[in-house]
Write an enzyme that holds these catalytic residues in place. Structure first.
Site, short mmCIF file in Angstrom:
data_model
loop_
_atom_site.label_atom_id
_atom_site.label_comp_id
_atom_site.label_asym_id
_atom_site.label_seq_id
_atom_site.Cartn_x
_atom_site.Cartn_y
_atom_site.Cartn_z
N TRP A 45 2.13 -4.87 -6.88
CA TRP A 45 0.85 -4.64 -7.58
C TRP A 45 1.27 -3.98 -8.99
CZ3 TRP A 45 -2.20 -8.17 -6.38
CH2 TRP A 45 -2.72 -8.20 -4.85
N LYS A 55 -10.51 -2.37 -0.67
CA LYS A 55 -9.48 -1.90 0.05
C LYS A 55 -10.43 -0.28 0.62
CE LYS A 55 -6.25 -4.43 -1.03
NZ LYS A 55 -5.94 -4.51 -2.62
N ASP A 107 -3.99 2.66 -11.21
CA ASP A 107 -4.45 1.76 -10.27
C ASP A 107 -4.63 2.32 -8.94
OD1 ASP A 107 -5.07 -0.15 -8.42
OD2 ASP A 107 -3.41 -1.51 -8.99
C1 LIG Z 1 -5.20 -5.34 -3.59
C2 LIG Z 1 -4.67 -4.78 -4.62
C3 LIG Z 1 -4.74 -5.24 -5.97
C4 LIG Z 1 -5.39 -6.46 -6.35
O1 LIG Z 1 -6.73 -6.66 -6.15
P1 LIG Z 1 -7.45 -7.85 -6.69
O2 LIG Z 1 -8.99 -7.39 -6.27
O3 LIG Z 1 -7.31 -8.82 -5.51
O4 LIG Z 1 -7.24 -8.23 -7.89
C5 LIG Z 1 -4.22 -4.29 -7.04
N1 LIG Z 1 -3.84 -2.97 -6.93
C6 LIG Z 1 -3.56 -2.57 -5.63
C7 LIG Z 1 -3.13 -1.20 -5.36
C8 LIG Z 1 -4.22 -3.46 -4.72
O5 LIG Z 1 -3.90 -2.81 -3.46
#
Ligand SMILES: *Cc1c(COP(=O)(O)O)cnc(C)c1O
Length: 356
Positions: A102, A193, A169
């Site tokens: 990511w 998540k 993030d």
């Molecule tokens: C799942 C995830 C993403 C991507 O998320 P989307 O909503 O599918 O764009 C980005 N960063 C992390 C840390 C993730 O776990």
């Protein structure tokens, strides 16, 4: 029978949230209407959006500190684009920490905008650890990091002190542990998540950082526009926002982040202790960088795979398969996962040991 759901995302939510969300689909607050058929500009939904935004800030201790919370669409992946668009100045530069798939995705998008410096990377070691000892240039527009690496099972347990705004993030560990959130300039997290269903992304941004790039930003990508329109620039994902709001309320009614962190620590300790004790298993991440949300591990001898898979499936466990880039197993033990479910997994690991 309800499964023990270890899925990495979309993932487990509190049962009480599923029940309330289901009820709201049928009849929202005895209004005779479903939450899915009312205007996003109706009083009922505007209240949901306002309260969800306020509660997110409150839980993070950011109320009245110059931050705005937004519920946007496009997933965390769209924030990979919005962040440089809104924060990287023309001819400026940004610093990124490469800790996984990511993080690398965010770096790829930033490169479209300008000078994107990767201050450190653990890619050569298949991201089994968090790099340390790197320097963040003082003239960077911002520093971007990924607090928890969902795929590789690593987590940042410390954040480098820097004078530049920190963008993080937090998709897979938002609201899982206490942090000084005021040290961050911008935080984003895809809901699916640890906060809600797929379809919305929480963005928490310090307002004073915006409007300084000299770029023309298309409205839908401009955080300022979303703030001015109170997160209703366009039709928000009403159901995802509502269900995230229910989850935030659940969190708040159950002791907030502090109580959640204690439970998360206990769950992670229980599972890692078994991985370290049981000779049939080994963890994949460096011990000091292990994630308390996504626990990645392998069978020491892959010939036990079939037997282990049979055992955990029979125990009602779901979603334990590892990501293809790591292999083996990944147990995602987000906020809503009860310790009893983690104990079921530990019991199965011990059963395998007795049987081989
Ligand atoms: C799942 C995830 C993403 C991507 O998320 P989307 O909503 O599918 O764009 C980005 N960063 C992390 C840390 C993730 O776990």
């Amino acid at each position: 029978m309800k499964k023990h759901n270890f899925s990495a995302g979309p993932s487990i939510l509190p049962q009480e949230v599923f029940e309330k969300a289901a009820q709201a689909v049928l009849d929202y607050n005895n209004s005779g209407l479903s939450i899915l058929e009312i205007s996003h500009r109706s009083k009922d939904f505007v209240a949901v959006m306002d309260e969800a935004r306020a509660l997110a800030l409150e839980l993070m201790g950011l109320t009245g500190k110059g931050y705005q919370a937004l519920f946007l669409s496009g997933g965390a992946s769209l924030e990979f684009v919005r962040v440089p668009y809104n924060l990287m100045t023309k001819n400026g530069k940004a610093a990124y920490l490469d800790t996984g798939t990511w993080a690398a995705g965010a770096i790829k998008e930033a490169r479209e905008f300008g000078d994107t410096l990767v201050v450190a990377s653990s890619k050569a070691d298949n991201y089994t650890h968090i790099p340390a000892g790197y320097a963040i240039p003082a003239d960077a527009d911002y520093f971007h990091c990924t607090s928890n690496n969902t795929i590789f099972g690593t987590q940042m347990h410390a954040f480098t002190e820097t004078g530049v705004p920190v963008v993080c993030d937090m998709s897979s560990d938002i609201f899982s542990r206490q942090l000084d959130f005021s040290k961050f300039g911008l935080i984003y997290a895809g809901a699916q998540k640890n906060m809600g269903p797929a379809g919305t992304t929480l963005v928490v941004v310090k307002e004073e950082l915006l409007g300084k790039t000299g770029r023309h930003i298309p409205s839908i990508l401009d955080y300022k526009q979303h703030i001015d329109k109170e997160s209703m620039y366009n039709t928000p994902s009403v159901f995802a926002v509502y269900t995230s709001y229910l989850t935030l309320q659940w969190l708040n009614n159950n002791g907030g982040i502090e109580a959640m962190e204690k439970k998360n620590n206990a769950k992670a300790e229980l599972l890692y202790a078994e991985i370290d004790r049981n000779p049939l298993f080994k963890g994949t991440a460096r011990t000091e960088d292990r994630s308390k949300m996504n626990v990645t591990f392998l069978l020491d001898d892959e010939s036990h795979t079939e037997q282990f898979d049979k055992l955990w499936k029979a125990a009602g466990i779901s979603g334990l398969a590892g990501h293809r880039s790591v292999g083996g197993y990944r147990a995602s033990i987000y906020n809503a996962m009860p310790i009893e479910s983690v104990q079921v997994l530990v019991d199965v690991m011990q059963e395998l040991e007795k049987n081989v």
